[in-house]
Design a protein around this motif. Sequence first.
Motif, mmCIF file in Angstrom:
data_model
loop_
_atom_site.group_PDB
_atom_site.id
_atom_site.type_symbol
_atom_site.label_atom_id
_atom_site.label_comp_id
_atom_site.label_asym_id
_atom_site.label_seq_id
_atom_site.Cartn_x
_atom_site.Cartn_y
_atom_site.Cartn_z
ATOM 1 N N GLY A 79 0.818 -1.223 0.000
ATOM 2 C CA GLY A 79 0.000 0.000 0.000
ATOM 3 C C GLY A 79 0.838 1.253 0.000
ATOM 4 N N SER A 80 2.049 1.147 -0.584
ATOM 5 C CA SER A 80 2.903 2.333 -0.628
ATOM 6 C C SER A 80 2.913 2.862 -2.067
ATOM 7 N N ASP A 97 10.232 -0.801 -5.319
ATOM 8 C CA ASP A 97 11.513 -1.182 -4.718
ATOM 9 C C ASP A 97 11.784 -2.680 -4.730
ATOM 10 N N ALA A 103 4.222 2.110 -5.027
ATOM 11 C CA ALA A 103 3.968 1.257 -6.200
ATOM 12 C C ALA A 103 2.551 0.703 -6.183
ATOM 13 N N LEU A 152 13.766 3.976 -5.653
ATOM 14 C CA LEU A 152 13.412 5.388 -5.474
ATOM 15 C C LEU A 152 11.899 5.561 -5.577
ATOM 16 N N GLY A 153 11.377 6.501 -4.801
ATOM 17 C CA GLY A 153 9.941 6.741 -4.793
ATOM 18 C C GLY A 153 9.417 7.180 -6.154
ATOM 19 N N ALA A 207 0.083 -10.702 2.816
ATOM 20 C CA ALA A 207 0.021 -11.730 1.762
ATOM 21 C C ALA A 207 1.028 -12.814 2.105
ATOM 22 N N GLU A 260 0.365 -4.852 4.547
ATOM 23 C CA GLU A 260 0.730 -5.426 5.841
ATOM 24 C C GLU A 260 0.630 -4.386 6.954
HETATM 25 C C1 FAD Z 1 13.456 8.013 4.981
HETATM 26 C C2 FAD Z 1 13.273 7.789 3.505
HETATM 27 C C3 FAD Z 1 13.403 8.854 2.632
HETATM 28 C C4 FAD Z 1 13.242 8.659 1.268
HETATM 29 N N1 FAD Z 1 13.360 9.742 0.428
HETATM 30 C C5 FAD Z 1 13.181 9.582 -0.898
HETATM 31 C C6 FAD Z 1 13.249 10.701 -1.763
HETATM 32 O O1 FAD Z 1 13.476 11.838 -1.313
HETATM 33 N N2 FAD Z 1 13.060 10.507 -3.092
HETATM 34 C C7 FAD Z 1 12.801 9.256 -3.604
HETATM 35 O O2 FAD Z 1 12.616 9.138 -4.832
HETATM 36 N N3 FAD Z 1 12.719 8.167 -2.794
HETATM 37 C C8 FAD Z 1 12.902 8.304 -1.468
HETATM 38 N N4 FAD Z 1 12.808 7.214 -0.635
HETATM 39 C C9 FAD Z 1 12.566 5.878 -1.219
HETATM 40 C C10 FAD Z 1 11.087 5.669 -1.448
HETATM 41 O O3 FAD Z 1 10.394 5.967 -0.276
HETATM 42 C C11 FAD Z 1 10.833 4.243 -1.896
HETATM 43 O O4 FAD Z 1 11.553 4.039 -3.095
HETATM 44 C C12 FAD Z 1 9.366 3.982 -2.154
HETATM 45 O O5 FAD Z 1 8.589 4.229 -1.012
HETATM 46 C C13 FAD Z 1 9.151 2.537 -2.609
HETATM 47 O O6 FAD Z 1 7.799 2.292 -2.709
HETATM 48 P P1 FAD Z 1 7.244 0.818 -2.812
HETATM 49 O O7 FAD Z 1 5.758 0.932 -2.921
HETATM 50 O O8 FAD Z 1 7.950 0.085 -3.879
HETATM 51 O O9 FAD Z 1 7.660 0.069 -1.464
HETATM 52 P P2 FAD Z 1 7.568 0.402 0.092
HETATM 53 O O10 FAD Z 1 7.431 1.857 0.350
HETATM 54 O O11 FAD Z 1 8.687 -0.325 0.729
HETATM 55 O O12 FAD Z 1 6.182 -0.284 0.525
HETATM 56 C C14 FAD Z 1 5.980 -1.652 0.534
HETATM 57 C C15 FAD Z 1 4.535 -1.919 0.890
HETATM 58 O O13 FAD Z 1 4.325 -3.324 0.831
HETATM 59 C C16 FAD Z 1 3.708 -3.783 2.007
HETATM 60 N N5 FAD Z 1 4.054 -5.194 2.124
HETATM 61 C C17 FAD Z 1 5.284 -5.763 2.098
HETATM 62 N N6 FAD Z 1 5.168 -7.110 2.184
HETATM 63 C C18 FAD Z 1 3.846 -7.374 2.230
HETATM 64 C C19 FAD Z 1 3.083 -8.565 2.314
HETATM 65 N N7 FAD Z 1 3.658 -9.778 2.326
HETATM 66 N N8 FAD Z 1 1.742 -8.463 2.375
HETATM 67 C C20 FAD Z 1 1.135 -7.260 2.329
HETATM 68 N N9 FAD Z 1 1.803 -6.113 2.250
HETATM 69 C C21 FAD Z 1 3.133 -6.180 2.202
HETATM 70 C C22 FAD Z 1 4.208 -2.825 3.079
HETATM 71 O O14 FAD Z 1 3.358 -2.843 4.200
HETATM 72 C C23 FAD Z 1 4.129 -1.508 2.298
HETATM 73 O O15 FAD Z 1 2.800 -1.044 2.266
HETATM 74 C C24 FAD Z 1 12.955 7.363 0.752
HETATM 75 C C25 FAD Z 1 12.825 6.283 1.628
HETATM 76 C C26 FAD Z 1 12.972 6.492 2.992
HETATM 77 C C27 FAD Z 1 12.824 5.326 3.940
#
Ligand code: FAD
Length: 465
Positions: A8-9, A296, A11, A312-313, A79, A33
């Motif tokens: 729920g982030s 990520d 992506a 990266l976000g 999951a 999660e």
């Molecule tokens: C402090 C900090 C600062 C940052 N600053 C920047 C920035 O300035 N610029 C930038 O581009 N990027 C930045 N980033 C990186 C960016 O936040 C990440 O690249 C981005 O959030 C990745 O998103 P995501 O959805 O792939 O994964 P995540 O944010 O890691 O989210 C993963 C999601 O999956 C869920 N999940 C995992 N496993 C399961 C499962 N088995 N069942 C159900 N749910 C599950 C988690 O609960 C979560 O909701 C930063 C990161 C941090 C920690």
Amino acid sequence: MHVVMIGGSDAGISAALRAREIDLAADVTVVLEDTYPNFSICGIPYYVSGEVTHWRNLAHRTTADLEAAGMRLRPGTTARRIDVPRRKLLVTTPGGGEEVLGYDKLVIGTGAVPVRPPIAGLAGPDALGPADGVHLLHSMGDTFAVMRTLEQAAPASAVIVGAGYIGLEMADALTIRGVHVTQIEQLPEVLPTVDPQFGALVHAELARHGVEVLTGTTVRAISAAPPGTPGRLRVRAAAADGIAVTRTADMVLVVVGVRPETALAADAGAQLGVKGAIAVDPMMRTGLPGVFAAGDCVITRHRLLGQTYLPLGTTAHKQGRVAGENALGGTREFAGSLGTQVVKIFSQAAARTGLRDHEATAAGFDPVTTETQADDHKAYYPGSHRITLRVTGDRTTGRLLGMQLFGHKDAGIAKRVDIAAAAIFHGMTADAVSDLDLSYTPPLGSPWDAVQMAAQAWVRQTRPD
Ligand SMILES: Cc1cc2nc3c(=O)[nH]c(=O)nc-3n(C[C@H](O)[C@H](O)[C@H](O)COP(=O)(O)OP(=O)(O)OC[C@H]3O[C@@H](n4cnc5c(N)ncnc54)[C@H](O)[C@@H]3O)c2cc1C
């Protein structure tokens, strides 16, 4: 059509929003999660510093906004297993029970988890943790633990292990809160994603704000400090010359990078690639029927380097959008990344896009890198700042390959690196950057923007005599 997103982030939610945007009849479920859907974890340092006054303000969108967009959110739901042939997802519900969700298409957005480096005291049955003031930082849960330490233990000092962009942002944040920070980095200079010349400028900015910076220093052990020492934790490290370095602090933050969270996908049979991330094609397909992945947890195609891991976000949002569109039958491709990034360190900012000299050499180019200074706007108008720019281009073709910028946080560093990113994205030569029709008014710019002046300097310096 029932589409399920895991995560729920950035992506997972981007995928869900795109699916609903394309088809208002699409049945979209997001399984996450944690209980913080669509929170901007990139904003965590600014909540820790107090500049963002409430954690709820970090939400890109509220739960109500997301539900109004037509998605069903399942917070606190993990999951556990994907049954690919039967298109079923086994989850654990918040109450601890099991449930099976059917899906037509699945998008995996499980993200990344922080790396726990081999430091004594961080692993094993006696490992130190948040209750001892030792923290990793990635999730909202980690953030609340850090805040509890700050509020309940009122630390006077902190050691930050790692000086990548998150470590630097946290040095800034903790200093704003009045905590004395020692930053320990094992590489020779801080912010190793930019050239050491810029790392040195960042280093100086940290020092100017009272941060003690120890580079070339590897942390070996964290333990409780002996009674009578100021600081409840002791950090032992080794400098490059082998000399032992010891610091005591009330709090330790370990921020040395992330690794992709791929167990679920790998168990389902998905192929893994660079750095163990999930292998996907440009349409974000995993190779498993009906299963996409983004963010990520996946490999990222770099436009100049090929396959990389670039968590990266900004990338997670784009890949999630592509996955969400294609889950509904689209054929969109992720266009590739240039690793464009920017970080604020106190009153300065550092940014990069594309390739640095050694990366360009490794990728088969014939790079030349030049350094220039230019004003962010006409110097006669008050408040102008000098920007330092490093331009990397290919000597043979004149193609612009990379740009790095360092300067005041109000000097348009982020938007200027974006000009370079757009130029590199479209394969422009450094010379052609001068043709771009960029805006100008003396309080905000110059007739030749700083990026154009830097590109012109590169052309001058590489012209054959
Ligand atoms: C402090 C900090 C600062 C940052 N600053 C920047 C920035 O300035 N610029 C930038 O581009 N990027 C930045 N980033 C990186 C960016 O936040 C990440 O690249 C981005 O959030 C990745 O998103 P995501 O959805 O792939 O994964 P995540 O944010 O890691 O989210 C993963 C999601 O999956 C869920 N999940 C995992 N496993 C399961 C499962 N088995 N069942 C159900 N749910 C599950 C988690 O609960 C979560 O909701 C930063 C990161 C941090 C920690």
